[in-house]
Design a protein around this motif. Structure first.
Motif, PDB file in Angstrom:
ATOM      1  N   SER A   1       0.848  -1.189   0.000  1.00  0.00           N
ATOM      2  CA  SER A   1       0.000   0.000   0.000  1.00  0.00           C
ATOM      3  C   SER A   1       0.882   1.238   0.000  1.00  0.00           C
ATOM      4  N   THR A   2       0.394   2.291  -0.543  1.00  0.00           N
ATOM      5  CA  THR A   2       1.153   3.531  -0.684  1.00  0.00           C
ATOM      6  C   THR A   2       1.453   4.140   0.667  1.00  0.00           C
ATOM      7  N   ALA A   3       0.504   4.131   1.522  1.00  0.00           N
ATOM      8  CA  ALA A   3       0.703   4.738   2.846  1.00  0.00           C
ATOM      9  C   ALA A   3       1.789   3.996   3.595  1.00  0.00           C
ATOM     10  N   THR A   4       1.789   2.674   3.512  1.00  0.00           N
ATOM     11  CA  THR A   4       2.800   1.884   4.206  1.00  0.00           C
ATOM     12  C   THR A   4       4.174   2.152   3.606  1.00  0.00           C
ATOM     13  N   ARG A   5       4.222   2.217   2.297  1.00  0.00           N
ATOM     14  CA  ARG A   5       5.517   2.486   1.647  1.00  0.00           C
ATOM     15  C   ARG A   5       6.041   3.866   2.011  1.00  0.00           C
ATOM     16  N   LEU A   6       5.146   4.833   2.014  1.00  0.00           N
ATOM     17  CA  LEU A   6       5.575   6.192   2.377  1.00  0.00           C
ATOM     18  C   LEU A   6       6.058   6.254   3.821  1.00  0.00           C
ATOM     19  N   ARG A   7       5.351   5.566   4.686  1.00  0.00           N
ATOM     20  CA  ARG A   7       5.753   5.553   6.092  1.00  0.00           C
ATOM     21  C   ARG A   7       7.114   4.888   6.248  1.00  0.00           C
TER      22      ARG A   7
END
Length: 157
Positions: free
Chosen positions: A11-17
């Protein structure tokens, strides 16, 4: 539909985090390394400055002594050269004093000696004699006082 309790890796949010955490960790490591280098360089610079200052302080007094002693040596060499010149002059004078003709000439000039058969005379300039009498006040004194004044004056010269 089944719920996932695990975060989605893609997921994008997980990758960004994760990307933010990794970046924050890199920045923190980089800053800590720079600070470590800075503190080491600052410590090294302070130690180097301390060593240089210690050397300057330790060498200042001996250098001052060296310079002053060199000046004293130069002065003594100059005085030694003057003394050598004076010794040479005195040796020449001693050699001249061993010559009988030189002694006779000195006796004739300074002591007004004359050889047998010669007539000695002294010419006194009347103007100079009057000035001397006026300066000394010799006209008002008895002759023996003038003699003693002459002896005293000769002794001063």
């Amino acid at each position: 539909m089944a719920r996932r309790t695990e975060p989605d890796r893609f997921s994008t949010a997980t990758r960004l985090r994760l990307l933010g955490e990794q970046t924050a960790a890199r920045v923190y490591r980089s800053q800590s390394r720079r600070q470590a280098r800075r503190s080491r360089l600052t410590g090294r610079a302070a130690f180097l400055a301390l060593v240089v200052c210690s050397l300057v302080v330790a060498l200042a007094y001996p250098m001052r002594q060296y310079v002053s002693q060199r000046a004293e040596i130069a002065e003594e060499k100059r005085r030694m050269a003057e003394a050598r010149e004076r010794v040479e002059e005195l040796r020449d004078e001693k050699a001249r004093l061993n010559d009988d003709m030189y002694i006779r000439r000195l006796a004739r000039e300074h002591l007004h000696y004359v050889l047998p058969g010669e007539t000695g005379y002294t010419v006194i300039d009347p103007e100079t004699a009057e000035e001397r009498i006026e300066d000394d006040g010799a006209a008002d004194r008895p002759w023996y006082s003038n003699v003693w004044n002459g002896v005293d004056n000769a002794d001063r010269k």
